[in-house]
Design a protein around this motif. Sequence first.
Motif, mmCIF file in Angstrom:
data_model
loop_
_atom_site.group_PDB
_atom_site.id
_atom_site.type_symbol
_atom_site.label_atom_id
_atom_site.label_comp_id
_atom_site.label_asym_id
_atom_site.label_seq_id
_atom_site.Cartn_x
_atom_site.Cartn_y
_atom_site.Cartn_z
ATOM 1 N N LYS A 206 0.835 -1.206 0.000
ATOM 2 C CA LYS A 206 0.000 0.000 0.000
ATOM 3 C C LYS A 206 0.867 1.252 0.000
ATOM 4 O O LYS A 206 0.582 2.221 -0.719
ATOM 5 C CB LYS A 206 -0.933 0.002 1.219
ATOM 6 C CG LYS A 206 -1.989 -1.085 1.198
ATOM 7 C CD LYS A 206 -2.839 -1.031 2.458
ATOM 8 C CE LYS A 206 -3.840 -2.188 2.499
ATOM 9 N NZ LYS A 206 -4.621 -2.196 3.756
ATOM 10 N N PHE A 210 0.674 4.128 -3.098
ATOM 11 C CA PHE A 210 0.297 5.535 -2.940
ATOM 12 C C PHE A 210 1.491 6.468 -3.125
ATOM 13 O O PHE A 210 1.330 7.593 -3.598
ATOM 14 C CB PHE A 210 -0.374 5.749 -1.581
ATOM 15 C CG PHE A 210 -1.778 5.213 -1.522
ATOM 16 C CD1 PHE A 210 -2.787 5.804 -2.273
ATOM 17 C CD2 PHE A 210 -2.089 4.098 -0.753
ATOM 18 C CE1 PHE A 210 -4.089 5.304 -2.239
ATOM 19 C CE2 PHE A 210 -3.380 3.597 -0.720
ATOM 20 C CZ PHE A 210 -4.382 4.193 -1.462
ATOM 21 N N LYS A 220 -4.910 6.030 -11.879
ATOM 22 C CA LYS A 220 -5.011 4.746 -11.179
ATOM 23 C C LYS A 220 -5.000 3.572 -12.153
ATOM 24 O O LYS A 220 -4.292 2.582 -11.938
ATOM 25 C CB LYS A 220 -6.283 4.727 -10.335
ATOM 26 C CG LYS A 220 -6.556 3.397 -9.643
ATOM 27 C CD LYS A 220 -7.755 3.481 -8.721
ATOM 28 C CE LYS A 220 -9.029 3.816 -9.446
ATOM 29 N NZ LYS A 220 -10.212 3.807 -8.550
ATOM 30 N N THR A 314 -8.327 0.503 -4.157
ATOM 31 C CA THR A 314 -7.458 1.581 -3.657
ATOM 32 C C THR A 314 -8.260 2.593 -2.849
ATOM 33 O O THR A 314 -7.760 3.136 -1.863
ATOM 34 C CB THR A 314 -6.736 2.298 -4.819
ATOM 35 O OG1 THR A 314 -7.705 2.885 -5.696
ATOM 36 C CG2 THR A 314 -5.873 1.322 -5.605
ATOM 37 N N GLN A 315 -9.493 2.870 -3.255
ATOM 38 C CA GLN A 315 -10.309 3.836 -2.519
ATOM 39 C C GLN A 315 -10.707 3.281 -1.156
ATOM 40 O O GLN A 315 -10.787 4.035 -0.175
ATOM 41 C CB GLN A 315 -11.557 4.201 -3.332
ATOM 42 C CG GLN A 315 -12.325 5.399 -2.787
ATOM 43 C CD GLN A 315 -11.491 6.668 -2.733
ATOM 44 O OE1 GLN A 315 -10.689 6.940 -3.614
ATOM 45 N NE2 GLN A 315 -11.676 7.436 -1.666
ATOM 46 N N LEU A 318 -7.701 3.681 0.980
ATOM 47 C CA LEU A 318 -7.500 5.096 1.294
ATOM 48 C C LEU A 318 -8.446 5.569 2.384
ATOM 49 O O LEU A 318 -8.042 6.284 3.308
ATOM 50 C CB LEU A 318 -7.700 5.919 0.010
ATOM 51 C CG LEU A 318 -7.389 7.412 0.061
ATOM 52 C CD1 LEU A 318 -5.983 7.654 0.586
ATOM 53 C CD2 LEU A 318 -7.548 8.028 -1.316
ATOM 54 N N THR A 331 -9.733 11.504 -2.851
ATOM 55 C CA THR A 331 -9.922 10.293 -3.647
ATOM 56 C C THR A 331 -8.570 9.795 -4.149
ATOM 57 O O THR A 331 -7.561 10.495 -4.064
ATOM 58 C CB THR A 331 -10.835 10.555 -4.854
ATOM 59 O OG1 THR A 331 -10.163 11.460 -5.751
ATOM 60 C CG2 THR A 331 -12.150 11.172 -4.406
ATOM 61 N N THR A 332 -8.569 8.591 -4.712
ATOM 62 C CA THR A 332 -7.336 8.073 -5.312
ATOM 63 C C THR A 332 -6.863 9.001 -6.423
ATOM 64 O O THR A 332 -5.665 9.268 -6.566
ATOM 65 C CB THR A 332 -7.561 6.654 -5.878
ATOM 66 O OG1 THR A 332 -8.047 5.806 -4.835
ATOM 67 C CG2 THR A 332 -6.263 6.082 -6.429
#
Length: 390
Positions: A206, A210, A220, A314-315, A318, A331-332
Motif C-alpha cells: 500500500k 500511494f 489509477k 485503492t479507494q 484510502l 480520492t485516489t
Amino acid sequence: MPRNSVNPIEPYTLKNGEKRYRFQIYLGTNPLTGKEQRTTRSNFKTQKEAKVALLQIKYEIDKGTFQKKSYDTYGELYVLWIENYKNNVEASTYRKTLGIFKNHILPVMKDYRIEKITIDICQKHVNEWAQKFKNYRATISYAAKVLDFAIKRGIIQTNPYNLVDMPTAITKRKVMQQEEKEENFYTKNELNNFLTCLKSENDFKKYTLFHVLAYTGMRKGELLALKWTDIDFENHEITVSKAISLDYNNKIYLKSTKTGKTRIISIDSNTENILMQWKKQQMKDCMVLGFNAKSKTQLVFSNKYNSYMQPSLTQKWLKKITDTHKLKAITTHGFRHTHCSLLFEAGVTIKEVQDRLGHTDVQTTMNIYAHVSPERKTSAIDKFAHYLAN
C-alpha cells in the motif's frame, strides 16, 4: 387476409394502477419478406383517443401514405441507439453511459412518444437535472443523442434539446458551492504526513502504491496496468502505454491510455529505491503463493491471484487509512492532482506538467493550476511584491 377483430382497441393497466388503451392493426404483407405486417399503438388515456388514432391510421393505409413507425417511445428507440453506440466507444465509456441512462434519463423519458416530445418537456428535465447534478450538461447531451438518432431515421425533424435554455444561474451557483468545498489534493505537508502514517502500518504494498501515485501523477488505471518491464531502472523512467478499466459487466480489461498515447515519466531516486524494495518483497510473496514473479508479464501491483487488482480497492484502502489517522479525505485520483499541484509549487512550467501528466489539452492542466495550494498562491504574491519593490 387475416380476420380483423370487431374492436381491436383493448384496455390495460400500468404499474401505477392507471388505465390505458392500445390497439394492433394489420398493414398488409411486406413485399420484401412476404410476412404479415402489423403495428401497435398504446398509452392512450381514453378509448376515444385510441379510436381517433386507429381511424387516422386506417385512413392513411387506404390512401397509401401510412409509414410504419417501429419505435414509438423514447425507451424503444434508446434500445436500438445504445446497441449502435456500444460499437463506437470504449467499454468503460459504454458502462458509464448505461448508468446515466438507467439512473437519470430513462426513469423520466422512456415512456414518452418520440413525436410528442416538445421543447417544454425537455426544458423541464434540463432544469431538474441542473438542480441535481454538477455535470448536468453531460446528462442533457446523452438524452439528446437518442433524439438525434430519431432524426436520422426520419421519425422527427428537429431535436428539441437543441432549443432549450441552459440554466446559467444554477451553473454559477454550483461552481461557487464547489469552490467552497475542500480541494481534492494534499499540500506538501499533508502528503508527507499521509505517507508517514501509511508507513507506520507496515504494509509496504500500500505504501509503495500511494507513494508512486503521488510521485508520478499516473492515473489509477495506468498504475494498475503497469508491469515491471515498463520500469527502466537504468534510465530512471517509467513507460506508461496502457491502463485497465471496467466494462459494462464490471469485468477488468486492458486498454490504451486515456489519450491513446504512450508517455515516459522520469522518477526520482527515492521512488526508484522504494519500487526496487517492493519488487524484492513481491517476489517472495509470489513464491509463497506459487507464482513466478520473474515473468515478463508480471504486474507491479497485483491481487492474491497475481492478476489485475480491482480498481475500487485503492479507494477502500484510502478511506481506512484516512479514517484511522484522522487525515483529510481525498480520492485516489486526488493523488494525481496532488502531484500536479506540487509540481507547480516546485516551479515546474505548465508545459512540462502537461507533458508529464499526459494531458492532451493544456486547459486541463490550467484548470488544476487554478486550484493550487495556499503555499503556491502566497509565493506568487510574494514574487509580485518583490518585483515591484526592486
